[in-house]
Write an enzyme that holds these catalytic residues in place. Structure first.
Site, mmCIF file in Angstrom:
data_model
loop_
_atom_site.group_PDB
_atom_site.id
_atom_site.type_symbol
_atom_site.label_atom_id
_atom_site.label_comp_id
_atom_site.label_asym_id
_atom_site.label_seq_id
_atom_site.Cartn_x
_atom_site.Cartn_y
_atom_site.Cartn_z
ATOM 1 N N ASN A 140 50.641 14.666 -18.444
ATOM 2 C CA ASN A 140 51.463 15.591 -17.654
ATOM 3 C C ASN A 140 50.636 15.983 -16.436
ATOM 4 O O ASN A 140 49.688 16.759 -16.553
ATOM 5 C CB ASN A 140 51.809 16.819 -18.516
ATOM 6 C CG ASN A 140 52.540 17.888 -17.717
ATOM 7 O OD1 ASN A 140 52.928 17.670 -16.574
ATOM 8 N ND2 ASN A 140 52.734 19.048 -18.335
ATOM 9 N N SER A 179 44.287 21.141 -23.922
ATOM 10 C CA SER A 179 42.863 20.793 -23.748
ATOM 11 C C SER A 179 42.444 19.553 -24.530
ATOM 12 O O SER A 179 41.345 19.501 -25.093
ATOM 13 C CB SER A 179 41.960 21.990 -24.102
ATOM 14 O OG SER A 179 42.208 23.062 -23.213
ATOM 15 N N GLU A 222 54.602 26.609 -19.265
ATOM 16 C CA GLU A 222 54.525 27.088 -17.879
ATOM 17 C C GLU A 222 55.925 27.335 -17.319
ATOM 18 O O GLU A 222 56.134 28.228 -16.507
ATOM 19 C CB GLU A 222 53.731 26.083 -17.025
ATOM 20 C CG GLU A 222 52.238 26.159 -17.351
ATOM 21 C CD GLU A 222 51.476 24.860 -17.219
ATOM 22 O OE1 GLU A 222 51.962 23.929 -16.569
ATOM 23 O OE2 GLU A 222 50.362 24.784 -17.797
ATOM 24 N N GLU A 250 52.223 22.672 -28.308
ATOM 25 C CA GLU A 250 51.199 23.053 -27.337
ATOM 26 C C GLU A 250 50.929 24.545 -27.461
ATOM 27 O O GLU A 250 51.638 25.359 -26.847
ATOM 28 C CB GLU A 250 51.684 22.754 -25.909
ATOM 29 C CG GLU A 250 51.958 21.293 -25.645
ATOM 30 C CD GLU A 250 51.831 20.959 -24.161
ATOM 31 O OE1 GLU A 250 51.066 20.045 -23.860
ATOM 32 O OE2 GLU A 250 52.459 21.623 -23.322
ATOM 33 N N HIS A 292 58.285 23.395 -21.256
ATOM 34 C CA HIS A 292 56.836 23.564 -21.201
ATOM 35 C C HIS A 292 56.525 25.057 -21.079
ATOM 36 O O HIS A 292 57.271 25.798 -20.435
ATOM 37 C CB HIS A 292 56.247 22.793 -20.008
ATOM 38 C CG HIS A 292 54.760 22.718 -20.044
ATOM 39 N ND1 HIS A 292 53.959 23.775 -19.656
ATOM 40 C CD2 HIS A 292 53.919 21.738 -20.453
ATOM 41 C CE1 HIS A 292 52.690 23.418 -19.821
ATOM 42 N NE2 HIS A 292 52.638 22.199 -20.301
ATOM 43 N N LYS A 352 51.508 17.736 -13.998
ATOM 44 C CA LYS A 352 51.890 19.059 -13.464
ATOM 45 C C LYS A 352 52.041 18.950 -11.935
ATOM 46 O O LYS A 352 52.522 17.923 -11.463
ATOM 47 C CB LYS A 352 50.884 20.117 -13.906
ATOM 48 C CG LYS A 352 50.697 20.095 -15.441
ATOM 49 C CD LYS A 352 49.938 21.248 -15.987
ATOM 50 C CE LYS A 352 49.833 21.103 -17.510
ATOM 51 N NZ LYS A 352 49.188 22.232 -18.158
ATOM 52 N N GLY A 398 44.855 24.356 -20.702
ATOM 53 C CA GLY A 398 44.020 24.556 -19.516
ATOM 54 C C GLY A 398 42.866 25.517 -19.740
ATOM 55 O O GLY A 398 42.238 25.967 -18.790
HETATM 56 P P1 13P Z 1 45.633 20.676 -20.537
HETATM 57 O O1 13P Z 1 45.389 19.360 -21.215
HETATM 58 O O2 13P Z 1 45.146 20.721 -19.120
HETATM 59 O O3 13P Z 1 45.161 21.824 -21.383
HETATM 60 O O4 13P Z 1 47.241 20.845 -20.417
HETATM 61 C C1 13P Z 1 48.009 20.635 -21.544
HETATM 62 C C2 13P Z 1 49.434 20.636 -21.143
HETATM 63 O O5 13P Z 1 49.976 21.642 -20.750
HETATM 64 C C3 13P Z 1 50.166 19.353 -21.231
HETATM 65 O O6 13P Z 1 51.527 19.540 -21.050
#
Ligand code: 13P
Length: 251
Positions: A10, A212, A96, A166, A94, A12, A172
């Site tokens: 992803n 992560s 976010e 997740e 997601h 982002k 992150g």
């Molecule tokens: P990270 O791997 O940067 O923690 O992000 C995970 C994520 O949100 C994948 O959708």
């Protein structure tokens, strides 16, 4: 039979046309990846990436879609438009999007239906915050997200879908769920789906872990019995680390 594993990146809101060279490097590094490989770049990059990928076994996905097929929705992207650009998957719900765009399960459910109608495989994200985990609410939160996001979907539709567990506190942050925590939640999600849609569907649906994931922890996480792949954020932006994760997904 266990489903084929899925290693997904992803991106982002990262990447530009210059980042297309990552695709060439990925193809060169693993011409035959041995598991399903998916990249979800910003929507603008799907079409040029598709052209770059050609016949190589790398799928593309969007990071969100609208619940309607077309219309007056400034700034939004319809599932059919993602499909038209070359996507086969779309990430939905997601954390976010849930946090910054106030998305909730009813909306995620409507988007999943739109995605399936357009011929996309939805990747529905679920996960608890740290406060929810510490408050002993993890099962309730994730159980409600699963039930709400999958409401009204039939067995055939579900078999094509992916669930991404997740934990919000692991995204992150460099903090990863321990193997015990990840396995416990994946088994819980599978049992919820067994209850709602039966054992065949629960076995067929892929449940990815995200939060992560790095080359250093991928092998341990991806070898857990109920972990069918990874949804990788930061570490998917570099071909070298994403390739290492793909390699670990195979074992
Ligand atoms: P990270 O791997 O940067 O923690 O992000 C995970 C994520 O949100 C994948 O959708």
């Amino acid at each position: 039979m266990a489903p084929r594993k899925l290693a997904a990146g992803n991106w982002k809101m990262n990447g530009d046309l210059a980042a297309l060279s990552q695709i060439d490097a990925l193809i060169t590094a693993r011409p035959d990846p041995g598991c399903d490989v998916l990249i979800c770049p910003p929507a603008l990059l799907i079409q040029p990436m598709k052209a770059r990928i050609g016949a190589h076994p790398i799928a593309l996905g969007g990071q969100d879609c609208h619940a309607r097929a077309f219309g007056a929705h400034t700034g939004d992207i319809a599932a059919v438009q993602l499909k038209d650009a070359g996507a086969d998957y779309v990430i939905l719900g997601h954390s976010e999007r849930r946090e910054y765009h106030k998305e909730f399960d009813v909306l995620v459910n409507a988007k999943a239906k739109a995605a399936l109608t357009a011929g996309l495989k939805p990747i529905v994200c679920v996960g608890e915050t740290l406060a929810q985990r510490e408050g002993g609410q993890t099962d309730k939160i994730v159980g409600d997200q699963i039930a709400g996001s999958l409401a009204g979907l039939d067995n055939n539709q579900l078999k094509d879908m992916v669930i991404a567990y997740e934990p919000v506190w692991a995204i992150g942050t460099g903090k990863t769920a321990t193997p015990e925590q990840a396995q416990e939640m994946h088994a819980f999600i599978r049992s919820e789906i067994t209850e709602s849609h039966g054992e065949d569907v629960a076995k067929a649906i892929r449940i990815q872990y995200g939060g992560s994931v790095k080359p250093a922890n991928a092998r341990e996480l991806l070898s857990l019995p109920d972990v069918d792949g990874a949804l990788v954020g930061g570490a998917s932006l570099e071909v070298r680390s994403f390739t290492e994760i793909i390699t670990n997904t195979l074992n």
